[in-house]
Design an enzyme around this catalytic site. Sequence first.
Site, PDB file in Angstrom:
ATOM      1  N   ARG A  37     -41.875  22.271  37.445  1.00  0.00           N
ATOM      2  CA  ARG A  37     -40.572  22.398  36.785  1.00  0.00           C
ATOM      3  C   ARG A  37     -39.415  22.086  37.738  1.00  0.00           C
ATOM      4  NH1 ARG A  37     -39.745  25.414  32.032  1.00  0.00           N
ATOM      5  NH2 ARG A  37     -41.676  25.655  30.914  1.00  0.00           N
ATOM      6  N   ASP A  87     -41.924  17.677  27.840  1.00  0.00           N
ATOM      7  CA  ASP A  87     -42.412  19.032  27.610  1.00  0.00           C
ATOM      8  C   ASP A  87     -43.809  18.976  27.012  1.00  0.00           C
ATOM      9  OD1 ASP A  87     -41.226  21.959  27.693  1.00  0.00           O
ATOM     10  OD2 ASP A  87     -42.478  21.816  25.902  1.00  0.00           O
TER      11      ASP A  87
HETATM   12  O1  CP3 Z   1     -41.927  20.137  35.904  1.00  0.00           O
HETATM   13  C1  CP3 Z   1     -40.978  19.432  35.481  1.00  0.00           C
HETATM   14  O2  CP3 Z   1     -39.880  19.358  36.035  1.00  0.00           O
HETATM   15  C2  CP3 Z   1     -41.235  18.557  34.258  1.00  0.00           C
HETATM   16  C3  CP3 Z   1     -40.785  19.063  33.026  1.00  0.00           C
HETATM   17  C4  CP3 Z   1     -41.478  20.189  32.277  1.00  0.00           C
HETATM   18  C5  CP3 Z   1     -40.768  20.961  31.313  1.00  0.00           C
HETATM   19  N1  CP3 Z   1     -41.671  21.757  30.699  1.00  0.00           N
HETATM   20  C6  CP3 Z   1     -39.333  20.855  31.022  1.00  0.00           C
HETATM   21  C7  CP3 Z   1     -38.630  21.967  30.351  1.00  0.00           C
HETATM   22  C8  CP3 Z   1     -42.812  20.602  32.277  1.00  0.00           C
HETATM   23  C9  CP3 Z   1     -43.982  20.159  33.153  1.00  0.00           C
HETATM   24  C10 CP3 Z   1     -42.930  21.599  31.251  1.00  0.00           C
HETATM   25  C11 CP3 Z   1     -44.205  22.259  30.918  1.00  0.00           C
HETATM   26  C12 CP3 Z   1     -44.217  23.361  29.953  1.00  0.00           C
HETATM   27  N2  CP3 Z   1     -43.402  23.552  28.870  1.00  0.00           N
HETATM   28  C13 CP3 Z   1     -45.179  24.400  29.950  1.00  0.00           C
HETATM   29  C14 CP3 Z   1     -46.329  24.514  30.921  1.00  0.00           C
HETATM   30  C15 CP3 Z   1     -45.923  25.062  32.246  1.00  0.00           C
HETATM   31  C16 CP3 Z   1     -45.470  26.489  32.234  1.00  0.00           C
HETATM   32  O3  CP3 Z   1     -44.310  26.711  32.635  1.00  0.00           O
HETATM   33  O4  CP3 Z   1     -46.254  27.359  31.879  1.00  0.00           O
HETATM   34  C17 CP3 Z   1     -44.881  25.264  28.878  1.00  0.00           C
HETATM   35  C18 CP3 Z   1     -45.623  26.521  28.514  1.00  0.00           C
HETATM   36  C19 CP3 Z   1     -43.765  24.709  28.194  1.00  0.00           C
HETATM   37  C20 CP3 Z   1     -43.120  25.221  26.972  1.00  0.00           C
HETATM   38  C21 CP3 Z   1     -41.693  25.530  27.199  1.00  0.00           C
HETATM   39  N3  CP3 Z   1     -40.680  24.595  27.280  1.00  0.00           N
HETATM   40  C22 CP3 Z   1     -41.089  26.809  27.323  1.00  0.00           C
HETATM   41  C23 CP3 Z   1     -41.842  28.104  27.279  1.00  0.00           C
HETATM   42  C24 CP3 Z   1     -39.728  26.599  27.484  1.00  0.00           C
HETATM   43  C25 CP3 Z   1     -38.613  27.635  27.531  1.00  0.00           C
HETATM   44  C26 CP3 Z   1     -38.679  28.566  28.642  1.00  0.00           C
HETATM   45  C27 CP3 Z   1     -38.297  27.936  29.957  1.00  0.00           C
HETATM   46  O5  CP3 Z   1     -38.948  28.241  30.963  1.00  0.00           O
HETATM   47  O6  CP3 Z   1     -37.322  27.200  29.979  1.00  0.00           O
HETATM   48  C28 CP3 Z   1     -39.490  25.206  27.505  1.00  0.00           C
HETATM   49  C29 CP3 Z   1     -38.212  24.499  27.690  1.00  0.00           C
HETATM   50  C30 CP3 Z   1     -38.115  23.581  28.869  1.00  0.00           C
HETATM   51  N4  CP3 Z   1     -39.072  22.683  29.252  1.00  0.00           N
HETATM   52  C31 CP3 Z   1     -36.995  23.450  29.720  1.00  0.00           C
HETATM   53  C32 CP3 Z   1     -37.310  22.444  30.654  1.00  0.00           C
HETATM   54  C33 CP3 Z   1     -36.434  21.905  31.743  1.00  0.00           C
HETATM   55  C34 CP3 Z   1     -35.681  24.190  29.585  1.00  0.00           C
HETATM   56  C35 CP3 Z   1     -34.938  23.659  28.424  1.00  0.00           C
HETATM   57  C36 CP3 Z   1     -33.439  23.772  28.530  1.00  0.00           C
HETATM   58  O7  CP3 Z   1     -32.842  23.031  29.327  1.00  0.00           O
HETATM   59  O8  CP3 Z   1     -32.885  24.572  27.781  1.00  0.00           O
END
Ligand code: CP3
Length: 352
Positions: A37, A87
């Site tokens: 992330r 995502d």
């Molecule tokens: O690693 C990176 O920089 C690449 C981008 C990436 C995102 N999500 C961007 C994101 C990756 C590899 C993910 C994976 C992801 N997404 C997982 C697996 C890894 C983990 O953390 O367990 C999961 C379960 C998700 C689902 C998800 N997407 C959640 C639970 C959330 C909200 C909570 C949070 O931590 O933000 C997201 C949103 C998300 N995905 C954001 C980003 C940058 C934030 C969105 C925003 O800007 O509001």
Amino acid sequence: MKSEAMQANGQNGGSTPKLISVLRGRPHPRPPIWLMRQAGRYLPEYRELRAKAGGFLDLCYRPEWAAEITLQPIRRFGFDAAILFADIMMVPDALGQTVSFEEGVGPRLEAMEPETLLRKLDPSGTGAKFGLIYETVERVKAGLPAETALIGFCGAPWTVATYMIAGHATPDQGPARLAAYRDPESFARLLDLLADVSVDYLSGQIRAGAQAVQIFDSWAGVLPEGEFQRWVTVPAKRMVAGLRALHPEVPVIGFPRGAGVFADGFVTETGVDAIGCDTVMPLAEMQGLGKQAAVQGNLDPLLLVAGGPLLESRTHAIIEALQTVPHIFNLGHGILQTTPIAHVERLVALVR
Ligand code: CP3
């Protein structure tokens, strides 16, 4: 900048990035570093673009923006790898399940039982949305230094299914576990479908320029022994085999978060090239795993928020313990929004 020949074959003209050589099993005295992330809300430049974009999904589906966001942490910190900005919800969204992101909460999907999902999902309709993601990969690749690896990713079938069935994250992913107990046959068919679509999706990312791929199984740790085998290991094995058949040279990183005592069997049975290790995995276990595969992890993201002498000593301890095995420095889970940029800079300096 890269020559045309280098771009054409997706390689870096003979200079294999350090991260890729470690993934192929060669230890390095100073491990390569990237952070899960690493693009996201702790960066002011991300927040600025995010504010312009409207919704999070709009950001993911605008290749010029998504590529810019992927490159932001590379410019700032010079990590050894970029990870595609997207995502794990791209797959259910492309399959036709309605996905949205609630500000500050996370993904929201229309909750459905496996049988309903199997009836409604359309694997033949993913092309348009996946195509936008592949375009992001191409753009990133064109803007990335040759020594920086490009990692593609997707969610693992189990983790993606937990969101598809419950509609959101729950503390123990009870709805998906229950659905799997009640109707294992439908559940297995759903995971097979997700595994096959995800292989197709990762293959597209690889064709567009990704040099390694990571499969995020963030909810692997809630399953008992038999279910871990059936819903985590078996689908990962299917995906590794599918990817190997198409792209034998491209390393696969598995990240079964919370696998604990099942991690060893996961590595042996799936044949992943590397395993991502969460924050509670003991370093002695990582040393053992490192005899079979590259190991990645496991610094606590909260320790990176805290910084200070404990961050320094723990970083040294991880590097020292894993010196003789192929090791990629990373966190045990995604970087937190409250992480001070100065602590990330310090971490990179320490590792280097
Ligand atoms: O690693 C990176 O920089 C690449 C981008 C990436 C995102 N999500 C961007 C994101 C990756 C590899 C993910 C994976 C992801 N997404 C997982 C697996 C890894 C983990 O953390 O367990 C999961 C379960 C998700 C689902 C998800 N997407 C959640 C639970 C959330 C909200 C909570 C949070 O931590 O933000 C997201 C949103 C998300 N995905 C954001 C980003 C940058 C934030 C969105 C925003 O800007 O509001």
